[in-house]
Design an enzyme around this catalytic site. Structure first.
Site, PDB file in Angstrom:
ATOM      1  CG  HIS A   7      -0.345   0.018   2.544  1.00 38.61           C
ATOM      2  ND1 HIS A   7      -0.064  -1.141   3.216  1.00 38.61           N
ATOM      3  CD2 HIS A   7       0.071   1.017   3.361  1.00 38.61           C
ATOM      4  CE1 HIS A   7       0.479  -0.859   4.401  1.00 38.61           C
ATOM      5  NE2 HIS A   7       0.582   0.449   4.509  1.00 38.61           N
ATOM      6  CG  HIS A  79       3.943   4.383   5.425  1.00 40.16           C
ATOM      7  ND1 HIS A  79       3.094   4.934   6.351  1.00 40.16           N
ATOM      8  CD2 HIS A  79       3.448   3.146   5.181  1.00 40.16           C
ATOM      9  CE1 HIS A  79       2.135   4.066   6.647  1.00 40.16           C
ATOM     10  NE2 HIS A  79       2.315   2.971   5.937  1.00 40.16           N
ATOM     11  CD  GLU A 130       3.488  -0.590   7.238  1.00 40.31           C
ATOM     12  OE1 GLU A 130       2.871   0.116   6.415  1.00 40.31           O
ATOM     13  OE2 GLU A 130       2.936  -1.117   8.220  1.00 40.31           O
TER      14      GLU A 130
HETATM   15 CO    CO Z   1       1.193   1.173   6.332  1.00 37.72          CO
END
Ligand code: CO
Length: 134
Positions: A7, A79, A130
């Protein structure tokens, strides 16, 4: 080592407003807003064919994204999340190459119920990364 882009996270002041724009202007499929108090966010998932966008609004006093929104009042990309097969192996390889893992470098259970780590933007072209064990 990294696999799919799981994502892209975008911090916004109001997830309802942002979700409406993604739905009406961009024609995207969006989820209902979900409050995740343990992560300090309210999230709307924008489902794309190849990945997701997560619209994140700060929730509660100690939201980890409150400061980001204060610095970026219009919102902004927060992120990118890449999938890895084994998060410990990924962490060890990154640390051996000199990359900085945020916090105590121990994986935490993230917003999707899977182990995650965050890598310093200083080592990745200014982008917070991440890693999520897929
Ligand atoms: Co995330």
């Amino acid at each position: 080592m990294i696999g799919r882009l799981n994502h892209v996270a975008i911090v916004v002041a109001d997830v309802a407003v942002a979700a409406k724009i993604y739905h009406e202007a961009l024609g995207a499929k969006v989820s209902e807003a979900q409050k995740l108090p343990e992560h300090g966010v309210t999230v709307v998932f924008v489902e794309l064919t190849n990945t997701k966008v997560e619209l994140l609004e700060p929730l509660g006093e100690n939201s980890p994204i409150a400061r980001f929104l204060a610095r970026n009042p219009d919102g902004g990309m927060h992120h990118l999340c890449y999938e890895v097969g084994n998060i410990i192996a990924a962490r060890d390889r990154l640390m051996a190459s000199g990359a900085r893992v945020l916090g105590d470098a121990e994986p935490r259970i993230g917003a999707h119920g899977k182990p995650v780590l965050f890598l310093s933007p200083k080592d990745f072209s200014g982008v917070l990364i991440e890693l999520e064990e897929a």
